[in-house]
Write a protein that holds these residues in place. Structure first.
Motif, mmCIF file in Angstrom:
data_model
loop_
_atom_site.group_PDB
_atom_site.id
_atom_site.type_symbol
_atom_site.label_atom_id
_atom_site.label_comp_id
_atom_site.label_asym_id
_atom_site.label_seq_id
_atom_site.Cartn_x
_atom_site.Cartn_y
_atom_site.Cartn_z
ATOM 1 N N ASP A 1 0.805 -1.231 0.000
ATOM 2 C CA ASP A 1 0.000 0.000 0.000
ATOM 3 C C ASP A 1 0.835 1.276 0.000
ATOM 4 O OD1 ASP A 1 -2.325 -1.510 -0.044
ATOM 5 O OD2 ASP A 1 -2.438 -1.608 2.142
ATOM 6 N N GLU A 2 2.108 1.183 -0.292
ATOM 7 C CA GLU A 2 2.968 2.361 -0.432
ATOM 8 C C GLU A 2 3.263 2.551 -1.909
ATOM 9 O OE1 GLU A 2 4.724 4.713 1.588
ATOM 10 O OE2 GLU A 2 3.264 4.142 3.111
ATOM 11 N N GLN A 3 2.950 3.725 -2.426
ATOM 12 C CA GLN A 3 3.226 4.063 -3.817
ATOM 13 C C GLN A 3 4.622 4.692 -3.861
ATOM 14 O OE1 GLN A 3 0.573 3.319 -5.831
ATOM 15 N NE2 GLN A 3 -0.633 2.820 -4.028
ATOM 16 N N ARG A 4 5.445 4.233 -4.767
ATOM 17 C CA ARG A 4 6.804 4.776 -4.894
ATOM 18 C C ARG A 4 7.009 5.232 -6.333
ATOM 19 N NH1 ARG A 4 12.072 1.437 -3.331
ATOM 20 N NH2 ARG A 4 11.855 2.600 -1.426
ATOM 21 N N ILE A 5 7.627 6.402 -6.467
ATOM 22 C CA ILE A 5 7.997 6.898 -7.789
ATOM 23 C C ILE A 5 9.467 7.272 -7.758
ATOM 24 C CG2 ILE A 5 7.138 9.205 -7.210
ATOM 25 C CD1 ILE A 5 6.621 9.593 -10.252
ATOM 26 N N GLU A 6 10.191 6.808 -8.768
ATOM 27 C CA GLU A 6 11.603 7.133 -8.936
ATOM 28 C C GLU A 6 11.743 7.806 -10.299
ATOM 29 O OE1 GLU A 6 14.085 3.654 -8.519
ATOM 30 O OE2 GLU A 6 12.709 2.824 -7.034
ATOM 31 N N GLU B 1 13.266 10.355 -5.552
ATOM 32 C CA GLU B 1 12.536 9.152 -5.174
ATOM 33 C C GLU B 1 11.635 9.507 -4.000
ATOM 34 O OE1 GLU B 1 13.693 4.896 -3.183
ATOM 35 O OE2 GLU B 1 15.058 5.735 -4.681
ATOM 36 N N VAL B 2 10.348 9.153 -4.113
ATOM 37 C CA VAL B 2 9.383 9.490 -3.068
ATOM 38 C C VAL B 2 8.447 8.319 -2.852
ATOM 39 C CG1 VAL B 2 7.443 10.999 -2.468
ATOM 40 C CG2 VAL B 2 9.446 11.962 -3.564
ATOM 41 N N GLU B 3 8.092 8.070 -1.582
ATOM 42 C CA GLU B 3 7.069 7.084 -1.230
ATOM 43 C C GLU B 3 5.918 7.813 -0.580
ATOM 44 O OE1 GLU B 3 8.422 3.913 1.215
ATOM 45 O OE2 GLU B 3 9.970 3.287 -0.198
ATOM 46 N N HIS B 4 4.689 7.414 -0.940
ATOM 47 C CA HIS B 4 3.495 8.049 -0.389
ATOM 48 C C HIS B 4 2.337 7.079 -0.558
ATOM 49 C CE1 HIS B 4 0.423 11.145 0.326
ATOM 50 N NE2 HIS B 4 1.413 11.846 0.882
ATOM 51 N N VAL B 5 1.280 7.248 0.229
ATOM 52 C CA VAL B 5 0.123 6.365 0.097
ATOM 53 C C VAL B 5 -0.688 6.689 -1.156
ATOM 54 C CG1 VAL B 5 -0.099 5.812 2.549
ATOM 55 C CG2 VAL B 5 -1.234 7.833 1.632
ATOM 56 N N ASP B 6 -0.605 7.920 -1.664
ATOM 57 C CA ASP B 6 -1.321 8.342 -2.857
ATOM 58 C C ASP B 6 -0.320 8.543 -3.997
ATOM 59 O OD1 ASP B 6 -3.174 9.337 -4.670
ATOM 60 O OD2 ASP B 6 -3.117 11.359 -3.838
ATOM 61 N N LEU B 7 -0.550 7.875 -5.127
ATOM 62 C CA LEU B 7 0.383 7.953 -6.250
ATOM 63 C C LEU B 7 0.487 9.362 -6.811
ATOM 64 C CD1 LEU B 7 2.271 6.536 -8.237
ATOM 65 C CD2 LEU B 7 0.277 6.061 -9.656
ATOM 66 N N TYR B 8 -0.638 10.055 -6.944
ATOM 67 C CA TYR B 8 -0.614 11.405 -7.510
ATOM 68 C C TYR B 8 0.119 12.380 -6.577
ATOM 69 C CZ TYR B 8 -3.721 9.789 -11.166
ATOM 70 O OH TYR B 8 -4.243 9.125 -12.228
ATOM 71 N N ALA B 9 -0.035 12.196 -5.286
ATOM 72 C CA ALA B 9 0.704 13.027 -4.330
ATOM 73 C C ALA B 9 2.205 12.730 -4.423
ATOM 74 C CB ALA B 9 0.203 12.782 -2.908
ATOM 75 N N ALA B 10 2.555 11.471 -4.616
ATOM 76 C CA ALA B 10 3.967 11.097 -4.755
ATOM 77 C C ALA B 10 4.567 11.754 -5.996
ATOM 78 C CB ALA B 10 4.114 9.578 -4.832
ATOM 79 N N ASP C 1 3.597 14.593 -7.373
ATOM 80 C CA ASP C 1 3.777 16.008 -7.055
ATOM 81 C C ASP C 1 5.012 16.231 -6.190
ATOM 82 O OD1 ASP C 1 1.493 16.648 -8.479
ATOM 83 O OD2 ASP C 1 0.192 16.671 -6.705
ATOM 84 N N LEU C 2 5.206 15.355 -5.198
ATOM 85 C CA LEU C 2 6.331 15.506 -4.281
ATOM 86 C C LEU C 2 7.672 15.292 -4.991
ATOM 87 C CD1 LEU C 2 4.901 13.713 -1.129
ATOM 88 C CD2 LEU C 2 5.343 16.161 -1.393
ATOM 89 N N VAL C 3 7.741 14.337 -5.903
ATOM 90 C CA VAL C 3 9.007 14.088 -6.594
ATOM 91 C C VAL C 3 9.342 15.252 -7.534
ATOM 92 C CG1 VAL C 3 8.277 12.778 -8.645
ATOM 93 C CG2 VAL C 3 10.438 12.245 -7.544
ATOM 94 N N VAL C 4 8.336 15.871 -8.146
ATOM 95 C CA VAL C 4 8.593 17.039 -8.990
ATOM 96 C C VAL C 4 9.108 18.194 -8.134
ATOM 97 C CG1 VAL C 4 7.496 18.789 -10.445
ATOM 98 C CG2 VAL C 4 7.013 16.382 -10.834
#
Length: 185
Positions: free
Chosen positions: A48-53, A66-75, A77-80
């Motif tokens: 249940d952790e969404q990760r974007i690299e 690289e960011v981990e968040h419960v919401d993919l769209y929030a992740a 935004d955070l990585v940008v």
């Protein structure tokens, strides 16, 4: 920018792909010309952790977030936001050290041009010099030399030490730390 978007344990839908491209494309405003590099995006889900690299290799700079968040769209935004902070950090440091060269935006463009101008000559003899590079040694401190080396993506950087006036070399060690070579006077 050319996007390479992959998903692990996640299907990359058209909406996700469009959102990623839209958000990351906003980074283009920090450069004079649109970067022609590939953008590598890896989306994954674990427990249940969404990760974007995101990795953007450029001529003089490697942007990575690289960011981990419960919401993919929030992740996304955070990585940008993280990538924007990296760009501003490098531009601020370069601009502070070299105000005489103009805006940092132009410094990045100039460094990309210098890298493109390098000449490569090939010869069949093993002991022949196959590449010659000429550049001006600008006075700077070792911290700025390390910054320049990292932005160029090189493992060493030759510079004139502004304190001593001598030619020095900074290099990246195998342990990830940095070394400084000074002449023995």
């Amino acid at each position: 920018m050319k996007f390479n978007i992959r998903g692990e344990n996640l299907e990359v839908t058209g909406a996700i792909k469009e959102y990623v491209e839209k958000k990351i494309s906003k980074l283009e405003r920090y450069f004079d010309t649109t970067p022609t590099s590939d953008v590598h995006v890896n989306l994954s889900v674990y427990n249940d952790e969404q990760r974007i690299e995101v990795t953007i290799p450029m001529t003089n700079l490697l942007l990575r977030g690289e960011v981990e968040h419960v919401d993919l769209y929030a992740a996304i935004d955070l990585v940008v936001d993280k990538l924007e902070r990296q760009i501003r950090k490098y531009k601020t440091k370069v601009n502070r050290k070299s105000r005489q060269n103009g805006a940092a935006k132009h410094v990045f463009a100039e460094m990309e041009k210098e890298a493109a101008i390098e000449q490569i000559e090939e010869d069949s003899n093993d002991f022949e010099i196959v590449r010659t590079k000429r550049f001006n040694l600008k006075p700077m401190d070792s911290e700025e030399a390390i910054l320049q080396m990292d932005m160029l993506g090189h493992s060493f950087f030759v510079f004139t030490n502004d304190a001593s006036g001598e030619t020095n070399v900074v290099y990246r060690r195998n342990d990830g730390k940095y070394g400084l070579i000074e002449p023995n006077i």
